[in-house]
Design a protein around this motif. Structure first.
Motif, PDB file in Angstrom:
ATOM      1  N   UNK A 278       0.805  -1.239   0.000  1.00 48.36           N
ATOM      2  CA  UNK A 278       0.000   0.000   0.000  1.00 48.36           C
ATOM      3  C   UNK A 278       0.831   1.279   0.000  1.00 48.36           C
ATOM      4  N   UNK A 279       1.909   1.327   0.800  1.00 54.04           N
ATOM      5  CA  UNK A 279       2.683   2.566   0.887  1.00 54.04           C
ATOM      6  C   UNK A 279       3.376   2.886  -0.429  1.00 54.04           C
ATOM      7  N   UNK A 280       3.896   1.861  -1.096  1.00 57.50           N
ATOM      8  CA  UNK A 280       4.616   2.113  -2.333  1.00 57.50           C
ATOM      9  C   UNK A 280       3.662   2.545  -3.449  1.00 57.50           C
ATOM     10  N   UNK A 281       2.502   1.926  -3.493  1.00 54.21           N
ATOM     11  CA  UNK A 281       1.526   2.302  -4.517  1.00 54.21           C
ATOM     12  C   UNK A 281       0.969   3.694  -4.289  1.00 54.21           C
ATOM     13  N   UNK A 282       0.932   4.119  -3.035  1.00 55.16           N
ATOM     14  CA  UNK A 282       0.504   5.487  -2.735  1.00 55.16           C
ATOM     15  C   UNK A 282       1.493   6.497  -3.318  1.00 55.16           C
TER      16      UNK A 282
ATOM     17  N   UNK B 127      13.027   1.138  -7.743  1.00 49.81           N
ATOM     18  CA  UNK B 127      12.406   2.405  -7.365  1.00 49.81           C
ATOM     19  C   UNK B 127      12.582   3.444  -8.471  1.00 49.81           C
ATOM     20  N   UNK B 128      13.801   3.541  -9.001  1.00 54.53           N
ATOM     21  CA  UNK B 128      14.052   4.490 -10.084  1.00 54.53           C
ATOM     22  C   UNK B 128      13.252   4.133 -11.331  1.00 54.53           C
ATOM     23  N   UNK B 129      13.192   2.856 -11.650  1.00 57.57           N
ATOM     24  CA  UNK B 129      12.457   2.404 -12.838  1.00 57.57           C
ATOM     25  C   UNK B 129      10.975   2.736 -12.738  1.00 57.57           C
ATOM     26  N   UNK B 130      10.370   2.465 -11.593  1.00 56.20           N
ATOM     27  CA  UNK B 130       8.923   2.656 -11.456  1.00 56.20           C
ATOM     28  C   UNK B 130       8.537   4.110 -11.209  1.00 56.20           C
ATOM     29  N   UNK B 131       9.436   4.887 -10.593  1.00 57.11           N
ATOM     30  CA  UNK B 131       9.117   6.285 -10.298  1.00 57.11           C
ATOM     31  C   UNK B 131       9.484   7.235 -11.430  1.00 57.11           C
ATOM     32  N   UNK B 132      10.508   6.879 -12.212  1.00 58.46           N
ATOM     33  CA  UNK B 132      10.974   7.775 -13.278  1.00 58.46           C
ATOM     34  C   UNK B 132      10.916   7.107 -14.648  1.00 58.46           C
ATOM     35  N   UNK B 133      11.421   5.860 -14.736  1.00 60.71           N
ATOM     36  CA  UNK B 133      11.433   5.160 -16.014  1.00 60.71           C
ATOM     37  C   UNK B 133      12.834   4.702 -16.385  1.00 60.71           C
ATOM     38  N   UNK B 134      13.020   4.366 -17.642  1.00 57.57           N
ATOM     39  CA  UNK B 134      14.315   3.907 -18.130  1.00 57.57           C
ATOM     40  C   UNK B 134      15.240   5.097 -18.352  1.00 57.57           C
ATOM     41  N   UNK B 135      16.453   5.053 -17.793  1.00 53.97           N
ATOM     42  CA  UNK B 135      17.379   6.183 -17.934  1.00 53.97           C
ATOM     43  C   UNK B 135      18.007   6.246 -19.316  1.00 53.97           C
ATOM     44  N   UNK B 136      18.539   7.428 -19.631  1.00 53.98           N
ATOM     45  CA  UNK B 136      19.263   7.607 -20.890  1.00 53.98           C
ATOM     46  C   UNK B 136      20.732   7.231 -20.745  1.00 53.98           C
TER      47      UNK B 136
ATOM     48  N   UNK C  79      12.694   4.413   6.556  1.00 56.31           N
ATOM     49  CA  UNK C  79      13.607   3.279   6.634  1.00 56.31           C
ATOM     50  C   UNK C  79      12.995   1.954   6.224  1.00 56.31           C
ATOM     51  N   UNK C  80      13.795   1.197   5.465  1.00 49.55           N
ATOM     52  CA  UNK C  80      13.392  -0.046   4.815  1.00 49.55           C
ATOM     53  C   UNK C  80      12.183   0.225   3.921  1.00 49.55           C
ATOM     54  N   UNK C  81      12.435   1.154   2.999  1.00 49.89           N
ATOM     55  CA  UNK C  81      11.382   1.685   2.130  1.00 49.89           C
ATOM     56  C   UNK C  81      10.693   0.620   1.297  1.00 49.89           C
ATOM     57  N   UNK C  82      11.379  -0.508   1.092  1.00 49.97           N
ATOM     58  CA  UNK C  82      10.866  -1.538   0.185  1.00 49.97           C
ATOM     59  C   UNK C  82       9.806  -2.425   0.826  1.00 49.97           C
ATOM     60  N   UNK C  83       9.586  -2.274   2.143  1.00 56.58           N
ATOM     61  CA  UNK C  83       8.684  -3.205   2.825  1.00 56.58           C
ATOM     62  C   UNK C  83       7.773  -2.472   3.805  1.00 56.58           C
TER      63      UNK C  83
ATOM     64  N   UNK D 118       6.316   4.509   6.530  1.00 51.54           N
ATOM     65  CA  UNK D 118       5.716   5.833   6.562  1.00 51.54           C
ATOM     66  C   UNK D 118       6.172   6.632   5.352  1.00 51.54           C
ATOM     67  N   UNK D 119       5.299   7.532   4.913  1.00 56.14           N
ATOM     68  CA  UNK D 119       5.653   8.471   3.860  1.00 56.14           C
ATOM     69  C   UNK D 119       5.652   9.857   4.472  1.00 56.14           C
ATOM     70  N   UNK D 120       6.769  10.556   4.321  1.00 55.52           N
ATOM     71  CA  UNK D 120       6.873  11.933   4.799  1.00 55.52           C
ATOM     72  C   UNK D 120       6.867  12.863   3.588  1.00 55.52           C
ATOM     73  N   UNK D 121       5.919  13.778   3.572  1.00 50.12           N
ATOM     74  CA  UNK D 121       5.802  14.733   2.472  1.00 50.12           C
ATOM     75  C   UNK D 121       6.114  16.124   3.003  1.00 50.12           C
ATOM     76  N   UNK D 122       7.147  16.741   2.457  1.00 47.91           N
ATOM     77  CA  UNK D 122       7.541  18.086   2.864  1.00 47.91           C
ATOM     78  C   UNK D 122       7.345  19.040   1.691  1.00 47.91           C
ATOM     79  N   UNK D 123       6.445  19.993   1.860  1.00 51.23           N
ATOM     80  CA  UNK D 123       6.174  20.959   0.804  1.00 51.23           C
ATOM     81  C   UNK D 123       7.294  21.991   0.730  1.00 51.23           C
TER      82      UNK D 123
END
Length: 326
Positions: free
Chosen positions: A131-135, A187-196, A252-256, A260-265
């Motif tokens: 759930x946290x990662x999909x959010x 994480x990079x692949x799913x959040x940004x995509x394939x790099x150049x 911490x241990x973002x993959x599992x 928590x997700x911390x959002x700082x504007x």
């Protein structure tokens, strides 16, 4: 309402298999029918611990059991392709642990076999179903805080220096990249995509595996990803995503889970979102597999074949950059 009970088998009975088996008990319509190890004693102990109905001292015996619907493969990476192909040819659906294969050629063969046999196959990258990662992915896809500017992710722990263990054993596909570096890369692949462009460097062990790997991805519009995996020290194991109007951090241990997700504007306001999960987190991928089987699919709608091919392509190129060959 679907009512079919799916009989699961587990091949390879190490730490991850124990976690998966623990969570499988919470999955509706899932029955742990059988487990298999090269050691019949280990298989029997595992079966008793997790209430499996049957146990085998060979993988092939389980694969050929007519009662099994779907098999979770949790062996070392080097055995994934061979076992996956054997399972698919026996018309058994497969959930195979990451890294899916040792290289792109193996993954291509696994996918081709699934298509030829018309049998479901998915890489068990469990993070993608939490759930946290999909959010976080939803925040990025909806551009809630603008476009991604950069991503930083690490995964590290101090591994006991034992050259007989899998992590330091080149013959078993050891090293930090395939074992834990796959998470920052994913994480990079799913959040940004394939790099150049990809740059990478590594510290190698005396056994020829990467003890530590530092990776940099470059994308168009000066977007970057800075990634690291290490067996030499414990790191924060966080994923920080800089967006145009906010910073999103998977703690911490973002993959599992739980995470928590911390959002700082950009104005400094901070929001923390909790994602309480009452399992280890492996149940989410098992539920998805059963949903796909309900629909008679051979490919996941989330962890697609294309995504697995892109992921292994990135890992192959990183290994080429650091001079790691198996």
């Amino acid at each position: 309402m679907q009512s079919k009970i799916y009989n699961w088998g587990i091949i390879g009975l190490g730490k991850i298999a124990k976690k998966f088996a623990t969570d499988l008990q919470s999955v509706e319509r899932a029955n742990l029918k059988a487990v298999a190890s090269r050691s019949i004693e280990k298989a029997e102990d595992f079966a008793q611990d997790f209430h499996a109905e049957n146990f085998y001292g060979s993988y092939t015996e389980l694969i050929n059991s007519p009662e099994i619907d779907v098999i979770y493969i949790a062996t070392p990476h080097v055995f994934h392709k061979e076992l996956t192909v054997e399972c698919l040819k026996a018309k058994k659906a497969v959930l195979c642990e990451k890294a899916f294969g040792m290289n792109k050629a193996e993954v291509e063969e696994m996918i081709a076999t699934a298509k030829k046999e018309n049998v479901f196959l998915m890489e068990a990258l469990w993070t993608h179903f939490t759930p946290h990662y999909n959010s976080v992915l939803e925040i990025i896809q909806q551009k809630k805080y603008g476009k991604v500017k950069s991503l930083t992710a690490d995964f590290g722990f101090k591994a006991p220096l034992d050259f007989n263990k899998r992590l330091f054993n080149k013959k078993l596909g050891g090293g930090s990249l395939l074992d834990i570096g796959i998470y920052p890369v994913f994480a990079a692949l799913t959040c940004i995509g394939m790099p150049q462009k990809i740059d990478a460097s590594a510290q190698m062990s005396s056994t020829g595996i990467d003890e530590e790997c530092v990776i940099n991805f470059e994308y168009k519009n000066e977007v970057t990803a800075s990634l690291k995996s290490t067996l030499l020290e414990k790191t924060p194991t966080e994923c920080v995503i800089e967006l145009e109007n906010a910073t999103v951090k998977l703690t911490s241990r973002f993959h599992q889970p739980p995470s928590k997700i911390e959002i700082t504007l950009t104005n400094g306001d901070t929001q923390t979102i909790d994602f309480p999960v009452h399992t280890l987190g492996y149940n989410f991928e098992a539920i998805h597999v059963q949903e796909m089987l309900d629909l008679n699919r051979i490919e996941s709608t989330i962890m697609t074949f294309e995504k697995s091919l892109n992921l292994i392509s990135l890992l192959d190129e990183i290994r080429n950059k650091i001079g790691l060959t198996y």
